[in-house]
Design a protein around this motif. Sequence first.
Motif, short mmCIF file in Angstrom:
data_model
loop_
_atom_site.label_atom_id
_atom_site.label_comp_id
_atom_site.label_asym_id
_atom_site.label_seq_id
_atom_site.Cartn_x
_atom_site.Cartn_y
_atom_site.Cartn_z
N UNK A 218 11.67 2.92 4.74
CA UNK A 218 11.31 1.52 4.55
C UNK A 218 9.82 1.23 4.62
N UNK A 219 9.13 1.73 5.63
CA UNK A 219 7.82 1.16 5.94
C UNK A 219 6.64 1.96 5.41
N UNK A 221 5.67 2.94 2.14
CA UNK A 221 5.51 3.03 0.70
C UNK A 221 4.03 3.24 0.36
N UNK A 223 0.88 3.65 -2.24
CA UNK A 223 0.55 3.23 -3.59
C UNK A 223 0.36 4.47 -4.43
N UNK B 91 -5.22 0.41 -6.65
CA UNK B 91 -5.17 0.79 -5.24
C UNK B 91 -6.02 -0.15 -4.40
N UNK B 94 -4.24 -3.54 -4.08
CA UNK B 94 -3.15 -3.48 -3.11
C UNK B 94 -3.72 -3.38 -1.69
N UNK B 128 1.02 -4.35 -2.34
CA UNK B 128 1.65 -3.05 -2.15
C UNK B 128 3.17 -3.11 -1.94
N UNK B 130 5.00 -3.31 0.61
CA UNK B 130 5.27 -3.16 2.04
C UNK B 130 3.94 -3.11 2.78
N UNK B 131 3.94 -3.61 3.98
CA UNK B 131 2.75 -3.48 4.80
C UNK B 131 2.97 -2.39 5.84
N UNK B 132 1.90 -1.69 6.17
CA UNK B 132 2.04 -0.66 7.21
C UNK B 132 1.74 -1.23 8.59
#
Lengths: 225, 825
Positions: A218-219, A221, A223, B91, B94, B128, B130-132
């Motif tokens: 899930x977390x 991804x 680019x 990139x 994002x 993007x 999703x965020x990390x």
Amino acid sequence: MADPLDYIRGFGVTFKKLFEERLTLQYRGGKGKPGKPDEKREKGLRFHGRHVLNRYEDGMEKCIGCELCAGVCPAKCIYVRGADNDPDNPTSPGERFGYVYQINYLRCIHCDLCVEACPTQAITESKLFEFSFTNRNDAIYTKNELLVDDNGKPRWLPWEDWRDGEDEHTSAWMRATSPAGDHRYEGVVAWSGELGHGVRSPEVGQSDSADESSRPEMATTEVEQ
Amino acid sequence: MTNTEAKTTLSVTIDGEVFEARPGELLIEACERAGTYIPRFCYHSRMKPVGMCRMCLVEVDTGRGPALQPACMLPCSDGMTVSTETPGTRKVQAGILEYLLINHPLDCPVCDKGGECPLQDQTVAYGPGESRFVEEKRHYEKPIPINDNVFLDRERCILCDRCTRFADTVAGDKLIHFMDRGNNTQVNTFPDEPFASYFSGNTVQICPVGALTARPYRFKARPWDLDETVSTAWTDSAGARVAVQSSRDKVIRLLGIDSDPVNWGWLSDKERFAFEALNSDDRLTAPLTRVGDHLVPTGWSTALERAVSLLSDADPDRVAVIGGARLTNESQYAWAKLAKGVIGTDNVDSQLADGLDPELVLGLPRATIDEACTPGGTIILCGPDPKEEIGSLYLRLRHAVVHDDARLIELTPTATGLSPVAAHSLHPRPGEVADLARALVEAANGGPAVSAAGVSAEEISSAAVAIDGSVTIIIGRASLAESADCVTDAALQLAALPGSRFLSALRRGNIHGALDSGLAPGLLPGRTTIEAGAARFADAWPSTPASRGLDTAGILAAAADGRIDVLVLLGSDPINDFAGRPLAAAALETVPNVIALDMLVNDSIAMAADVVLAASGATESAGTFTNLEGRISVCRQRVTPPGTARADWMIASEIARRLGFDLGFDSVESIRAEIAAVSVVHSGLDEKALAEALVDGLLIGGSGDIMVPGVVGVSPSAHDAYSLRLVASRSMYDDGVALRNSPSSRGLARSVTLRLNPTDFDKIGVDRGTVVRTESAVGRLLVPVEPDPGVPVGSAVLPWAAPGSPANTLIDPFSTVTDVRVERA
């Protein structure tokens, strides 16, 4: 030309059914006379009935008046207006609450898109289907009627036929799809369902591929370069 | 071909396509013109770029290999190659979005911007996914009011510098700024100093996130349930273009539209929030008639019958119409036809002695706002403070002076909102601006500079030197305590400057449409006079007035004398708006019959009206609006009028029909067709042209048959040493009936003070805040005094129509200047 025997075969079906268990139930909508049977069939897991507006356990309303349900509604049957919460006596957590909430059941097609759109699980559907109106105004359910009571249970409106257990699980989220519309998440509780009353266990069986190994992480991804 | 000619365009390769960019054009603009949108947050086409947000980074190759550069900071150069969709660009886009969302809360469902939010949209398009980051976000106190109408939610702010840049470089009210450092950087006001700007609503409109929200719109609706139409702001004469947005048949927000010749997307808060008055609970939903001391609701047929019986019984010369600046052009034309053609009176005036001679405004060569703002030109302000009266014009003028090297010379009785940027501020004594203008023109034409009107010869000669390039003179009423003739004479003096053109700064709504529609004594629609136009109107109108009628001062004086039988108030409030309250009050007391058309019951209606006909407002009726340049733009109906209120032209048609004449109008288009047919200047006004000019409007030029009036030759009475000369100037927020009914504007009217030069304080023997008795020949007021070094010695400034202390109590409309005795109460 039809085979004359087909008539006899047709009546054969009729005679066979005479001795089978009857599917018809003696449903009287709770208005049955004493001694007469009044049976109600159990509804399917994802039956879409009358909506309820839920509360958190502290009594705060979940609805924040964001109008996403009204925006997504294909029948345009929901009318919502937001307003500022009184900071000293808030109706819902945060700045905004649903000041007006109305559903017109003459228009509602029970598609459940409102339930899917709701960011706070404020609106869910019960399995109640008894609607009876004698004028158009009565078909518009207001917030008073839709909002659950202090115990988190839906209100039993006078014309409705609630049976034991039917008001359980009404605050649970009944998504037709997985959170992102991805079948690989089927059966996974991806949203905390613990906020209200009655948590429903995750549902499986929509597709064959619902196994954990096919699910992406899930977390993380990245680019793509 | 020489080398310089070859460089009129630059070849830029944008994603493989060659595009001809203009020299100096920013890359982000060139890409947009070429059809490639580059995402951005901080860049705004009407402000200087700052490169704060880094969202517009694109790969640019100028011969040294591709490198990421911000497209908003980079002027195009020849041979530049730009790639906006490379993996590197994707990139970084994002990455920037992930970075912005580290601290931006995901409260989109409760955020007013949700649904129309550039951050939301661009996150979907370029983010993007999703965020990390799983860490707790930054927290601040949820919205803090930075002024009466604007809330700031610092958690949502992405520090793009748009609002702060607007406040500093566009509005000139540098009251919000970044504070603290690093992770704690935030926008805020200075301690204990609110963002008290007349233009604060623009920061809400340009905020790319929901950090700034406006009180009138807060939580009222979501973007997807808004209906929208293009229209024109109606509270002042700039004619700013707006998008009127409604939900459930109620207007809930106005946004500025970027109209290049007019308002550049900006609005003053008054224009932006004025719609609240139309939503007021006190709006008239049905006609009223007077029963005893009360106005009671009635039906249209009863009210119209009563109005018509009053009109048909009266001698035409004893009927008068005051007002009309609120109406659309079409309604104004219908009323001009009714009053001048059917009833047959020329006692019609849309100005309440607070304007200028219409023949001066229409006869002089006119400038557009663009012409006034010509880079390097000269602007002579011989009129009101644009910041207080015509906000959109102020922003354009300020931009011309600050960023385009125009020189501003003020000939105003006091300092104005533009004084800080003006090249020369000359403050003549009230009533003597014509003398100053004469001295200035003489000095500019090579003559000797002499002191005039209290301004020294040195000041005049240095100002005269600055007059260069295109010369635009802004004329209007800087002070309502001096006669309009003073401005007439000054304007005629300034007209001698070579190449000079004039921009009218009459403020009242559609006043220029009213003058073009003939709602002034002696005029007929289409910039013509009753003498010159009589033949042209012979077919379309039953008759035209034979002789020139009275203006508002004349009408009210005649009414006070008992020479007027029926007074029609066409959306006007003489008690509060006429420059001369004692006369207005006497007239309304004496005149036997008053018919009013309005949206709200104002003080004059409450006092005197016998019949009140409920009119629809600006967002409730279709039509056109003429701004101060003579630019006609469309007003469209967005919502239905409350109750049975109807458009003013319908009321005119109905009254005419009951008087036995069919005006021949069944729609606003039919009125426009008649205007285009009978008017000498409106011949280009057709539906196709209007539709094509939806954003910029249709400029109607020419003076028609109007001749510039001659010099009046005002000579103000000698100034005695015991008095102060009064300057009554309007402020943005006053005690008008519309503002009283706008919750967001109601509290903004400044508390009334009499402003004096500090050196006059000792002479009178007062301190700041001392309540003084201010007495003129016709009235008196008790007001506190306040020192203001911007007020010349010997003058006293009082705001117009301030709550509780109406300045017009002191004014005699027939005297050139107003002298007041100021004494300790």
